[in-house]
Design a protein around this motif. Structure first.
Motif, PDB file in Angstrom:
ATOM      1  N   GLY A 198       6.949  30.038  27.923  1.00  0.00           N
ATOM      2  CA  GLY A 198       7.572  29.401  26.762  1.00  0.00           C
ATOM      3  C   GLY A 198       6.723  28.284  26.179  1.00  0.00           C
ATOM      4  O   GLY A 198       7.140  27.595  25.243  1.00  0.00           O
ATOM      5  N   ALA A 199       5.505  28.085  26.717  1.00  0.00           N
ATOM      6  CA  ALA A 199       4.629  27.009  26.233  1.00  0.00           C
ATOM      7  C   ALA A 199       3.984  27.401  24.904  1.00  0.00           C
ATOM      8  O   ALA A 199       3.726  28.580  24.648  1.00  0.00           O
ATOM      9  N   ILE A 200       3.714  26.404  24.056  1.00  0.00           N
ATOM     10  CA  ILE A 200       3.043  26.626  22.771  1.00  0.00           C
ATOM     11  C   ILE A 200       1.577  26.969  23.051  1.00  0.00           C
ATOM     12  O   ILE A 200       0.888  26.216  23.742  1.00  0.00           O
ATOM     13  N   THR A 201       1.103  28.096  22.517  1.00  0.00           N
ATOM     14  CA  THR A 201      -0.292  28.492  22.784  1.00  0.00           C
ATOM     15  C   THR A 201      -1.260  28.024  21.691  1.00  0.00           C
ATOM     16  O   THR A 201      -2.460  27.986  21.900  1.00  0.00           O
ATOM     17  N   SER A 202      -0.739  27.670  20.519  1.00  0.00           N
ATOM     18  CA  SER A 202      -1.565  27.067  19.459  1.00  0.00           C
ATOM     19  C   SER A 202      -0.687  26.133  18.641  1.00  0.00           C
ATOM     20  O   SER A 202       0.369  26.537  18.152  1.00  0.00           O
ATOM     21  N   ASP A 203      -1.127  24.875  18.513  1.00  0.00           N
ATOM     22  CA  ASP A 203      -0.318  23.901  17.764  1.00  0.00           C
ATOM     23  C   ASP A 203      -0.873  23.652  16.357  1.00  0.00           C
ATOM     24  O   ASP A 203      -0.557  22.661  15.710  1.00  0.00           O
ATOM     25  N   LYS A 204      -1.702  24.585  15.857  1.00  0.00           N
ATOM     26  CA  LYS A 204      -2.337  24.403  14.546  1.00  0.00           C
ATOM     27  C   LYS A 204      -1.328  24.197  13.427  1.00  0.00           C
ATOM     28  O   LYS A 204      -1.539  23.381  12.534  1.00  0.00           O
ATOM     29  N   ARG A 205      -0.218  24.916  13.490  1.00  0.00           N
ATOM     30  CA  ARG A 205       0.777  24.784  12.412  1.00  0.00           C
ATOM     31  C   ARG A 205       1.497  23.437  12.481  1.00  0.00           C
ATOM     32  O   ARG A 205       1.978  22.940  11.461  1.00  0.00           O
ATOM     33  N   ILE A 206       1.559  22.873  13.681  1.00  0.00           N
ATOM     34  CA  ILE A 206       2.173  21.542  13.819  1.00  0.00           C
ATOM     35  C   ILE A 206       1.209  20.482  13.282  1.00  0.00           C
ATOM     36  O   ILE A 206       1.609  19.599  12.508  1.00  0.00           O
ATOM     37  N   THR A 207      -0.061  20.583  13.659  1.00  0.00           N
ATOM     38  CA  THR A 207      -1.039  19.588  13.176  1.00  0.00           C
ATOM     39  C   THR A 207      -1.188  19.661  11.657  1.00  0.00           C
ATOM     40  O   THR A 207      -1.432  18.650  11.004  1.00  0.00           O
ATOM     41  N   ALA A 208      -1.006  20.866  11.088  1.00  0.00           N
ATOM     42  CA  ALA A 208      -1.120  21.024   9.626  1.00  0.00           C
ATOM     43  C   ALA A 208      -0.052  20.212   8.881  1.00  0.00           C
ATOM     44  O   ALA A 208      -0.255  19.812   7.732  1.00  0.00           O
ATOM     45  N   ALA A 209       1.083  19.974   9.530  1.00  0.00           N
ATOM     46  CA  ALA A 209       2.177  19.231   8.886  1.00  0.00           C
ATOM     47  C   ALA A 209       2.030  17.713   9.012  1.00  0.00           C
ATOM     48  O   ALA A 209       2.738  16.960   8.337  1.00  0.00           O
ATOM     49  N   LEU A 210       1.126  17.259   9.881  1.00  0.00           N
ATOM     50  CA  LEU A 210       1.019  15.821  10.171  1.00  0.00           C
ATOM     51  C   LEU A 210       0.723  14.947   8.956  1.00  0.00           C
ATOM     52  O   LEU A 210       1.353  13.892   8.804  1.00  0.00           O
ATOM     53  N   PRO A 211      -0.226  15.315   8.067  1.00  0.00           N
ATOM     54  CA  PRO A 211      -0.501  14.412   6.937  1.00  0.00           C
ATOM     55  C   PRO A 211       0.728  14.098   6.090  1.00  0.00           C
ATOM     56  O   PRO A 211       0.950  12.941   5.710  1.00  0.00           O
ATOM     57  N   THR A 212       1.548  15.116   5.812  1.00  0.00           N
ATOM     58  CA  THR A 212       2.756  14.881   5.008  1.00  0.00           C
ATOM     59  C   THR A 212       3.759  14.023   5.770  1.00  0.00           C
ATOM     60  O   THR A 212       4.329  13.068   5.217  1.00  0.00           O
ATOM     61  N   ILE A 213       3.972  14.332   7.043  1.00  0.00           N
ATOM     62  CA  ILE A 213       4.926  13.551   7.849  1.00  0.00           C
ATOM     63  C   ILE A 213       4.472  12.095   7.939  1.00  0.00           C
ATOM     64  O   ILE A 213       5.269  11.160   7.743  1.00  0.00           O
ATOM     65  N   GLN A 214       3.188  11.879   8.218  1.00  0.00           N
ATOM     66  CA  GLN A 214       2.677  10.507   8.353  1.00  0.00           C
ATOM     67  C   GLN A 214       2.791   9.735   7.043  1.00  0.00           C
ATOM     68  O   GLN A 214       3.154   8.560   7.036  1.00  0.00           O
ATOM     69  N   TYR A 215       2.519  10.409   5.924  1.00  0.00           N
ATOM     70  CA  TYR A 215       2.647   9.752   4.616  1.00  0.00           C
ATOM     71  C   TYR A 215       4.097   9.305   4.389  1.00  0.00           C
ATOM     72  O   TYR A 215       4.357   8.172   3.951  1.00  0.00           O
ATOM     73  N   LEU A 216       5.043  10.195   4.670  1.00  0.00           N
ATOM     74  CA  LEU A 216       6.465   9.867   4.473  1.00  0.00           C
ATOM     75  C   LEU A 216       6.886   8.691   5.345  1.00  0.00           C
ATOM     76  O   LEU A 216       7.565   7.772   4.888  1.00  0.00           O
ATOM     77  N   LEU A 217       6.459   8.707   6.618  1.00  0.00           N
ATOM     78  CA  LEU A 217       6.827   7.623   7.537  1.00  0.00           C
ATOM     79  C   LEU A 217       6.197   6.301   7.105  1.00  0.00           C
ATOM     80  O   LEU A 217       6.857   5.249   7.112  1.00  0.00           O
ATOM     81  N   GLU A 218       4.921   6.353   6.731  1.00  0.00           N
ATOM     82  CA  GLU A 218       4.219   5.123   6.311  1.00  0.00           C
ATOM     83  C   GLU A 218       4.818   4.529   5.037  1.00  0.00           C
ATOM     84  O   GLU A 218       4.674   3.328   4.779  1.00  0.00           O
ATOM     85  N   ASN A 219       5.478   5.375   4.251  1.00  0.00           N
ATOM     86  CA  ASN A 219       6.080   4.894   3.005  1.00  0.00           C
ATOM     87  C   ASN A 219       7.587   4.678   3.117  1.00  0.00           C
ATOM     88  O   ASN A 219       8.307   4.688   2.120  1.00  0.00           O
ATOM     89  N   GLY A 220       8.047   4.508   4.368  1.00  0.00           N
ATOM     90  CA  GLY A 220       9.417   4.060   4.589  1.00  0.00           C
ATOM     91  C   GLY A 220      10.497   5.113   4.526  1.00  0.00           C
ATOM     92  O   GLY A 220      11.676   4.792   4.319  1.00  0.00           O
ATOM     93  N   ALA A 221      10.128   6.384   4.704  1.00  0.00           N
ATOM     94  CA  ALA A 221      11.140   7.442   4.685  1.00  0.00           C
ATOM     95  C   ALA A 221      11.620   7.771   6.090  1.00  0.00           C
ATOM     96  O   ALA A 221      10.943   7.468   7.081  1.00  0.00           O
ATOM     97  N   ALA A 222      12.802   8.374   6.168  1.00  0.00           N
ATOM     98  CA  ALA A 222      13.298   8.981   7.409  1.00  0.00           C
ATOM     99  C   ALA A 222      13.136  10.487   7.240  1.00  0.00           C
ATOM    100  O   ALA A 222      13.542  11.042   6.217  1.00  0.00           O
ATOM    101  N   VAL A 223      12.505  11.140   8.212  1.00  0.00           N
ATOM    102  CA  VAL A 223      12.136  12.559   8.056  1.00  0.00           C
ATOM    103  C   VAL A 223      13.040  13.466   8.883  1.00  0.00           C
ATOM    104  O   VAL A 223      13.116  13.342  10.106  1.00  0.00           O
ATOM    105  N   ILE A 224      13.722  14.387   8.175  1.00  0.00           N
ATOM    106  CA  ILE A 224      14.511  15.429   8.839  1.00  0.00           C
ATOM    107  C   ILE A 224      13.739  16.738   8.643  1.00  0.00           C
ATOM    108  O   ILE A 224      13.757  17.330   7.562  1.00  0.00           O
TER     109      ILE A 224
END
Length: 397
Positions: free
Chosen positions: A33-59
């Motif tokens: 059940g372990a993740i064998t590639s996290d590329k799709r997760i890392t691809a989302a990081l720039p958007t998530i980090q931008y939202l967090l840095e600009n004071g948003a709560a991310v669902i």
């Protein structure tokens, strides 16, 4: 279709709860059940980090696999929440449901700078039916919708399209990049524009070929689908892949290319073998003279020279689909040669499709490709010129 859509930079996200559609459909090890590639997760990081840095709560929300509206816990997003937390260096809360009491309570308590991941959207029967009630429930937890799952924008589901009926909708950085690079390549390409298409079936790519004949200067056809074109022209293809009922379509395509003044290149030789297996012995031969007991499994050396030569001096190159049976090392040479030639072409280069992207990455050329598309089916529909529902629902600039 208008590709000029608002992004997270065009709206005020401070203090807001954001429903962020990601593509966390990651591969899992069946045994552990372990993740064998996290590329799709890392691809989302720039958007998530931008939202967090600009004071948003991310669902965040995503699908995984095809549970078909049932709770199949082997397809739970719980491992994704853990990995996302590790990559962000902060806790990512996880809701045990998608729009149920746990999700609602955690979303309501979410503060700016915090992240919550909802359970697999496809555990809900209404997700793939774009059920308005499910979309409304999802939307009720947030004040803004951000689409950052390009791999799912060709599907009109509740979490990709339906929510935009109830919330202002903009794109994240991943979707914005796809629209910017692929949109420009199709609408205003740097010329000459060369399209390279491979893969097994003519039927999978015929609409793409049709659209690209109106835009490209040269179209290169390799892979299994090339044999249908060779057979349609009277060649002998042995036991090579053939779509019998697509031969007339292949001839129509060749005629259309000639009429439009587009150079359409087909293989001139092939690497053939007596069977479809990894240890089959490749033999180079004329692509139109394959013996009855042999099948073509890759483009041959003369074709490699022809196709790679056509890339020299290109301004834009779009590549989708392998040149041969890329999984077998003996028949991966054509695909590898194409990856190298595209990387070395100096053109604006766009690579889509799993095998093409894998070839570029395995060979270490990824950093020399302008853009590697994250969406298989979405990339194809984009190249077909079709409207993508998950893009059409976003606000225009």
């Amino acid at each position: 279709m208008n590709y000029n859509k608002k992004t997270v930079r065009d709206v005020d996200v401070g203090g807001k709860r954001i429903l962020l559609r990601c593509d966390f459909n990651v591969p899992l090890d069946k045994a552990t059940g372990a993740i064998t590639s996290d590329k799709r997760i890392t691809a989302a990081l720039p958007t998530i980090q931008y939202l967090l840095e600009n004071g948003a709560a991310v669902i965040a929300c995503s699908h995984m696999g095809k549970p078909k509206g049932e709770r199949k816990m082997e397809l739970s997003l719980a491992p994704v929440a853990k990995r996302l937390g590790e990559l962000l260096g902060r806790e990512v809360m996880f809701a045990a449901d998608t729009v149920g009491p746990d999700a609602k309570a955690k979303a309501e308590a979410l503060k700016p700078g915090e992240v919550l991941l909802l359970e697999n959207t496809r555990f809900e029967p209404g997700e793939t039916k774009n059920d308005p009630e499910l979309a409304k429930e999802l939307a009720s937890m947030a004040e803004l919708y951000v689409s950052d799952a390009f791999g799912s924008v060709h599907r009109a589901h509740a979490s990709t399209v339906g929510v935009a009926e109830f919330l202002p909708a903009v794109s994240g950085f991943l979707v914005a990049r796809e629209l910017e690079v692929m949109g420009k390549a199709l609408d205003d390409p740097k010329r000459p524009f060369v399209a390279v298409l491979g893969g097994a079936k003519v039927s999978d790519k015929i609409n793409v070929i049709g659209n690209l004949l109106t835009k490209a200067d040269t179209v290169i056809i390799g892979g299994g689908m090339a044999y249908t074109f060779i057979k349609a022209q009277g060649g002998s293809i042995g036991t090579s892949l053939l779509e019998e009922d697509k031969q007339a379509l292949a001839l129509e395509t060749l005629a259309a290319a000639q009429e439009k003044g587009v150079k359409l290149l087909l293989p001139v030789d092939t690497l053939a073998a007596k069977g479809f297996s990894a240890d089959a012995q490749p033999v180079a031969m004329d692509v139109a003279a394959i013996p009855e007991d042999m099948m073509g499994l890759d483009i041959g050396p003369k074709t490699v020279e022809l196709f790679c030569g056509a890339l020299k001096g290109a301004g834009t190159v779009v590549w989708n689909g392998p040149m041969g049976v890329f999984e077998f090392d003996a028949f991966a040479g054509g695909t590898r040669a194409m990856a190298r030639a595209i990387a070395e072409s100096g053109a604006v280069s766009i690579v889509g499709g799993g095998d093409s992207a894998a070839a570029v990455e395995q060979m270490g050329y990824a950093d020399r490709i302008t853009h590697i598309s994250t969406g298989g089916g979405a990339s194809l529909e984009f190249l077909e010129g079709r409207e993508l529902p998950g893009v059409a629902c976003l606000q225009d600039r």
